[in-house]
Design an enzyme around this catalytic site. Structure first.
Site, PDB file in Angstrom:
ATOM      1  N   HIS A 106       0.829  -1.207   0.000  1.00 51.49           N
ATOM      2  CA  HIS A 106       0.000   0.000   0.000  1.00 51.49           C
ATOM      3  C   HIS A 106       0.868   1.264   0.000  1.00 51.49           C
ATOM      4  O   HIS A 106       0.732   2.132  -0.876  1.00 51.49           O
ATOM      5  CB  HIS A 106      -0.912  -0.009   1.238  1.00 51.49           C
ATOM      6  CG  HIS A 106      -1.802   1.187   1.364  1.00 51.49           C
ATOM      7  ND1 HIS A 106      -3.122   1.176   0.989  1.00 51.49           N
ATOM      8  CD2 HIS A 106      -1.561   2.444   1.828  1.00 51.49           C
ATOM      9  CE1 HIS A 106      -3.649   2.376   1.212  1.00 51.49           C
ATOM     10  NE2 HIS A 106      -2.725   3.163   1.727  1.00 51.49           N
ATOM     11  N   GLU A 107       1.771   1.350   0.954  1.00 47.36           N
ATOM     12  CA  GLU A 107       2.633   2.539   1.046  1.00 47.36           C
ATOM     13  C   GLU A 107       3.561   2.605  -0.172  1.00 47.36           C
ATOM     14  O   GLU A 107       3.879   3.689  -0.662  1.00 47.36           O
ATOM     15  CB  GLU A 107       3.437   2.547   2.346  1.00 47.36           C
ATOM     16  CG  GLU A 107       2.600   2.456   3.640  1.00 47.36           C
ATOM     17  CD  GLU A 107       1.516   3.502   3.777  1.00 47.36           C
ATOM     18  OE1 GLU A 107       1.639   4.587   3.174  1.00 47.36           O
ATOM     19  OE2 GLU A 107       0.518   3.228   4.485  1.00 47.36           O
ATOM     20  N   HIS A 146       1.759   4.482  -2.783  1.00 49.59           N
ATOM     21  CA  HIS A 146       1.841   5.942  -2.581  1.00 49.59           C
ATOM     22  C   HIS A 146       3.199   6.460  -3.080  1.00 49.59           C
ATOM     23  O   HIS A 146       3.274   7.481  -3.764  1.00 49.59           O
ATOM     24  CB  HIS A 146       1.721   6.287  -1.088  1.00 49.59           C
ATOM     25  CG  HIS A 146       0.315   6.242  -0.542  1.00 49.59           C
ATOM     26  ND1 HIS A 146      -0.727   6.954  -1.093  1.00 49.59           N
ATOM     27  CD2 HIS A 146      -0.211   5.590   0.525  1.00 49.59           C
ATOM     28  CE1 HIS A 146      -1.836   6.735  -0.384  1.00 49.59           C
ATOM     29  NE2 HIS A 146      -1.547   5.902   0.600  1.00 49.59           N
ATOM     30  N   GLU A 188      -5.026   7.647  -2.745  1.00 47.16           N
ATOM     31  CA  GLU A 188      -5.528   6.351  -2.272  1.00 47.16           C
ATOM     32  C   GLU A 188      -5.839   5.419  -3.443  1.00 47.16           C
ATOM     33  O   GLU A 188      -5.733   4.194  -3.306  1.00 47.16           O
ATOM     34  CB  GLU A 188      -6.777   6.544  -1.404  1.00 47.16           C
ATOM     35  CG  GLU A 188      -6.475   6.976   0.005  1.00 47.16           C
ATOM     36  CD  GLU A 188      -5.583   5.988   0.774  1.00 47.16           C
ATOM     37  OE1 GLU A 188      -5.876   4.782   0.759  1.00 47.16           O
ATOM     38  OE2 GLU A 188      -4.589   6.432   1.362  1.00 47.16           O
TER      39      GLU A 188
END
Ligand code: ZN
Length: 541
Positions: A307-308, A311, A337
């Site tokens: 997830h990170e 980003h 997101e």
């Protein structure tokens, strides 16, 4: 994952770093008005003005980088009792930047450049427009009100933690009442022509409002509530092997491998460990992600890293020439997101991806994953079950957690719900949307930090991001072979597509235009279709 920091960084972006401290400078609007008049009579040289524009943005970057480094240090390696000195440095630096940014010369410069907008290239024009938007916003909120709000949210944060620990909403209630009142007032400063909640929503995801979100959420609820009910009748997959003992040392090596699969250049992207995972990018050549290792939960850090990493991939993909200007970084929380969740859920929780990385995973954790097949792993990390806590919710039930918060925020800011009635309304909506009974406020309306931090209108960005992502995947599948390469552990084509359509543009376009550019007009049914298809297959519906 990373919610606190994402929220915090959103505030930084929204207020131009002023959320930390608002120095006691009262802005005399009348004098600024005369500055504009004088300015029109004077003849600033365009070349000189553009040089000053570059300098202003470089300075903003430098203050931002300095403040970010202090936060990063404080959250990662700084010893426990060292916050006071950092707090002083943060308050001086942010006060210094605020003085520079709101100085009459800045207003004069931006007004001059806007007056010559037809002579500016599109990149410069966009930079000036974004700076002017923030400059005007800063001027509209009276300094004394902002200081009072900063103090209130700082106090409310402490009280919220205590109230959550004690499961006692009454403790937090007076603070929440004041925070709601402030938000209603601020909404009037943001845009007096909009309904207050619309004005707040627009600050987090420009272009969204209640009409748009009402239809988005209604369409989604209609499709996923029956799906969740049907899953409730089915047998749940075995997830016990995810909770065997996974030593942190091994998980660290596994994180390195995941970052390699994602194509993250380790010379430019670091990883640290924090209580709550987050991403902080100084610029495209220096991104940092963090994770948290739980030795009894493999999936937690695994999906935090992906997830990170999503980003960071976004921030690291913005064009070189936008660095150190207003155009660097991701354009909104919703679009950000969409990228993190794209890698985490659409790719990371797909069967082809899990099949691709499973042999390597079994090398890292031979005993823990002995006898487990990729298909079993896939089913375990996609287990869908209504639950109480948003941050632990699965991909399918997650948007319902957002809808509860949206309904409550909408009514609080719209004046049709009293703060004292929040717990009862929260519990009623959890029963209606998710079919679960909330045992106490700690597992109910006190679970998130957002309201205590003063933030209303943020939550919908999480659900929007997921929906944007599903639509991007559909468009991507029309353009390239997604699953063949992903099935071989090769994400380069996926990242190249996202880079071309989204990442490279940074802040050059408005969020809604970025989404439209990538995958056409927004259609919530694409997200609902994706969830229906995936979970029908998983649970044999
Ligand atoms: Zn995120």
């Amino acid at each position: 994952m990373g919610q606190f920091w994402e929220y915090f960084l959103a505030l930084l972006a929204a207020y131009g770093l002023l959320c930390i401290v608002w120095p006691p400078i009262l802005w005399d609007r009348r004098s600024r008005f005369f500055q504009y008049i004088r300015n029109e009579e004077s003849h600033m040289d365009l070349k000189e003005a553009l040089d000053r524009l570059d300098e202003l943005q470089r300075q903003e970057y430098a203050y931002d980088a300095g403040l970010s480094a202090l936060y990063l240090d404080g959250d990662t390696v700084a010893p426990r009792d060292t916050a006071a000195g950092r707090g002083l440095a943060v308050s001086v630096l942010s006060g210094e930047w605020h003085r520079k940014f709101t100085a009459p010369e800045t207003g004069e410069l931006l007004a001059f450049l806007l007056g010559r907008r037809d002579e500016l290239d599109p990149v410069r024009r966009r930079q000036v427009e974004l700076l002017k938007r923030d400059y005007d916003l800063d001027a509209r909120i009276p300094a004394e009100e902002y200081m009072e709000f900063a103090q209130l949210t700082s106090d409310a944060g402490d009280v919220w933690k205590k109230a959550k620990a004690a499961g006692d909403f009454e403790l937090f209630r007076p603070y929440l009442e004041k925070i709601v009142a402030f938000n209603i007032k601020f909404a009037g400063y943001y845009d007096p022509n909009k309904a207050p909640y619309d004005a707040l929503l627009n600050e987090f995801e420009r272009g969204t409002d209640m009409a748009f979100l009402d239809s988005f959420f209604a369409a989604l609820r209609e499709r996923i509530v029956p799906l969740i009910r049907a899953i409730g009748e089915k047998e749940q997959p075995d997830v016990s092997f995810l909770h065997r003992h996974y030593p942190a040392e091994r998980q660290r090596k596994f994180s390195d491998y995941l970052m390699e699969v994602m194509g993250l250049d380790r010379a430019h992207c670091g990883i640290g460990e924090t209580e709550h995972p987050f991403t902080l990018s100084f610029n495209k050549w220096d991104a940092r992600i963090t994770t948290h290792y739980y030795e009894d939960d493999l999936a937690s850090s695994m999906y935090s890293v992906i997830h990170e990493g999503g980003h960071a991939t976004y921030d690291m993909g913005v064009r070189d020439e936008y660095q150190f200007t207003r155009l660097s970084g991701g354009v909104s929380m919703g679009v950000h997101e969409s990228q993190s969740r794209f890698y985490e859920n659409l790719i990371g929780r797909s069967l082809p991806f899990i099949k691709a990385i499973f042999p390597k995973m079994a090398e890292f954790f031979p005993e823990q994953l002995a006898g487990v097949t990729p298909e079993q792993f896939y089913r375990a990390v996609n287990k869908a079950e209504p639950s109480l806590i948003r941050t632990e919710a699965d991909e399918l039930t997650y948007p319902l957690h957002i809808m509860v918060r949206y309904e409550i925020e909408k009514r609080l800011i719209g004046g049709t719900l009293e703060v004292r009635d929040v717990p009862a309304e929260w519990n009623r909506l959890y029963q209606e949307y998710l079919g679960v009974d909330v045992p106490d406020d700690a597992h109910g309306c006190l679970q998130d930090s957002h309201w205590s931090g003063g933030s209303f209108g943020y939550f919908p960005a999480y659900a929007l991001g997921s929906a944007y992502g599903a639509q991007m995947l559909k468009a991507m599948e029309g353009d390239i072979d997604v699953w063949g390469p992903v099935g071989r552990g090769d994400l380069s084509g996926v990242t190249a597509w996202l880079n071309e359509k989204i990442h490279q543009h940074g802040w050059m376009m408005e969020p809604a235009d970025v989404v439209k550019n990538a995958c056409g007009p927004f259609d919530p049914n694409v997200y609902a279709d994706y969830l229906t298809e995936k979970y029908s297959r998983l649970y044999g519906l």
